[in-house]
Motif scaffolding. Structure first.
Motif, PDB file in Angstrom:
ATOM      1  N   UNK A   1     -59.091 -24.443   4.060  1.00 57.71           N
ATOM      2  CA  UNK A   1     -59.616 -22.919   3.506  1.00 57.71           C
ATOM      3  C   UNK A   1     -59.313 -22.395   5.103  1.00 57.71           C
ATOM      4  N   UNK A   2     -59.951 -21.154   4.715  1.00 57.94           N
ATOM      5  CA  UNK A   2     -59.151 -19.804   5.691  1.00 57.94           C
ATOM      6  C   UNK A   2     -60.312 -19.213   6.028  1.00 57.94           C
ATOM      7  N   UNK A   3     -60.112 -19.494   7.585  1.00 60.56           N
ATOM      8  CA  UNK A   3     -61.380 -18.766   8.866  1.00 60.56           C
ATOM      9  C   UNK A   3     -60.820 -17.450   8.361  1.00 60.56           C
ATOM     10  N   UNK A   4     -61.727 -16.482   8.052  1.00 59.84           N
ATOM     11  CA  UNK A   4     -61.624 -14.476   8.252  1.00 59.84           C
ATOM     12  C   UNK A   4     -62.235 -14.525   9.538  1.00 59.84           C
ATOM     13  N   UNK A   5     -61.405 -13.226   9.989  1.00 58.88           N
ATOM     14  CA  UNK A   5     -60.615 -12.731  11.311  1.00 58.88           C
ATOM     15  C   UNK A   5     -62.803 -12.312  11.410  1.00 58.88           C
ATOM     16  N   UNK A   6     -63.566 -12.128  10.875  1.00 63.52           N
ATOM     17  CA  UNK A   6     -64.942 -11.895  11.927  1.00 63.52           C
ATOM     18  C   UNK A   6     -65.797 -13.752  12.408  1.00 63.52           C
ATOM     19  N   UNK A   7     -65.172 -14.972  11.402  1.00 64.33           N
ATOM     20  CA  UNK A   7     -65.880 -16.025  12.424  1.00 64.33           C
ATOM     21  C   UNK A   7     -64.525 -16.524  13.463  1.00 64.33           C
ATOM     22  N   UNK A   8     -63.795 -15.953  13.311  1.00 63.36           N
ATOM     23  CA  UNK A   8     -62.404 -16.078  13.863  1.00 63.36           C
ATOM     24  C   UNK A   8     -62.857 -15.390  15.460  1.00 63.36           C
ATOM     25  N   UNK A   9     -63.119 -14.251  15.247  1.00 65.95           N
ATOM     26  CA  UNK A   9     -63.738 -13.718  16.081  1.00 65.95           C
ATOM     27  C   UNK A   9     -64.880 -13.929  17.259  1.00 65.95           C
ATOM     28  N   UNK A  10     -65.956 -14.859  16.552  1.00 71.58           N
ATOM     29  CA  UNK A  10     -67.568 -15.809  16.727  1.00 71.58           C
ATOM     30  C   UNK A  10     -66.994 -16.568  17.843  1.00 71.58           C
ATOM     31  N   UNK A  11     -65.760 -17.129  16.800  1.00 71.37           N
ATOM     32  CA  UNK A  11     -64.996 -18.143  17.449  1.00 71.37           C
ATOM     33  C   UNK A  11     -64.668 -18.305  19.642  1.00 71.37           C
ATOM     34  N   UNK A  12     -63.593 -16.932  18.907  1.00 73.49           N
ATOM     35  CA  UNK A  12     -62.922 -16.309  20.201  1.00 73.49           C
ATOM     36  C   UNK A  12     -64.683 -16.467  21.457  1.00 73.49           C
ATOM     37  N   UNK A  13     -65.621 -15.286  21.107  1.00 76.16           N
ATOM     38  CA  UNK A  13     -66.280 -15.096  22.287  1.00 76.16           C
ATOM     39  C   UNK A  13     -67.103 -15.668  22.569  1.00 76.16           C
ATOM     40  N   UNK A  14     -68.503 -16.642  21.486  1.00 75.94           N
ATOM     41  CA  UNK A  14     -69.049 -17.854  21.897  1.00 75.94           C
ATOM     42  C   UNK A  14     -67.857 -19.128  22.999  1.00 75.94           C
TER      43      UNK A  14
END
Length: 210
Positions: A1-14
């Motif tokens: 499953x591909x992680x969308x950019x919005x979720x990648x940004x959340x992963x990085x930020x949190x």
């Protein structure tokens, strides 16, 4: 499953916010950690005459930047957590770039070695090939990359407020080979303990021509 950019940004930020909120405790808790084995593993494989240009990836509060500098090398840190960037600049006197894994921007063929101690496991697996290619590009020909990550069974996800990907040796070898690196050595840490008490996988790699 591909992680969308919005979720990648959340992963990085949190994940970065987790470290920002605990920066002082983290610095105090890791200040005396002995990673001399890891530093030596990187330096002994770099070819040429020192001093070397070293990129400390995920440099945190700057402990290892200070060590590389004291050894006479030119060390630059890269770190996503703003509090760590402030600490590392103040404590080490080294140049530190504030970048996270989604917006890395490195010069080509700049560094003799990359030191990534307890950092790369925060990168989601789908993004790791891109990041490793960026590392490959910023190393000089024949340059060396050291990494140390908590090992696992290739699972990934949230763990106590941080995102982590926990690779075994075979999976890690696959990522590194695909990015153009040849293995020089690997070992498990801490030294001198049974394997089931060695949660860290350390490995050293040389950049190959592509």
């Amino acid at each position: 499953m591909t992680i969308p950019l919005s979720d990648l940004e959340k992963i990085a930020a949190l994940t970065l916010e987790h470290y920002n909120q605990r920066a002082d405790d983290f610095r105090d808790g890791t200040r005396d950690h002995d990673v001399s084995q890891n530093i030596a593993a990187l330096l002994r494989h770099i070819q040429g005459t020192p001093p070397f240009a070293i990129l400390d990836v995920g440099c945190g509060p700057g402990r290892d930047l200070r060590t590389f500098s004291k050894l006479g090398h030119t060390a630059i840190g890269v770190e996503g957590a703003a509090r760590f960037v402030e600490m590392a600049r103040a404590d080490s006197g080294c140049e530190v770039w504030q970048q996270d894994f989604l917006q890395l921007d490195f010069p080509d063929s700049r560094f003799d070695g990359i030191f990534a101690n307890a950092a790369l496991f925060h990168i989601p697996s789908q993004e790791l090939p891109r990041v490793l290619r960026q590392f490959h590009a910023t190393l000089k020909p024949g340059g060396v990359l050291f990494s140390s990550n908590p090992r696992g069974g290739n699972e990934e996800g949230w763990n106590r407020g941080r995102y982590g990907a926990y690779h075994d040796l075979d999976a890690w070898r696959g990522f590194m080979a695909d990015a153009g690196f040849a293995e020089l050595e690997h070992y498990y840490r801490p030294e001198g303990l049974p394997r089931d008490q060695q949660p860290w996988l350390a490995s050293v790699w040389r950049k190959q021509d592509r």
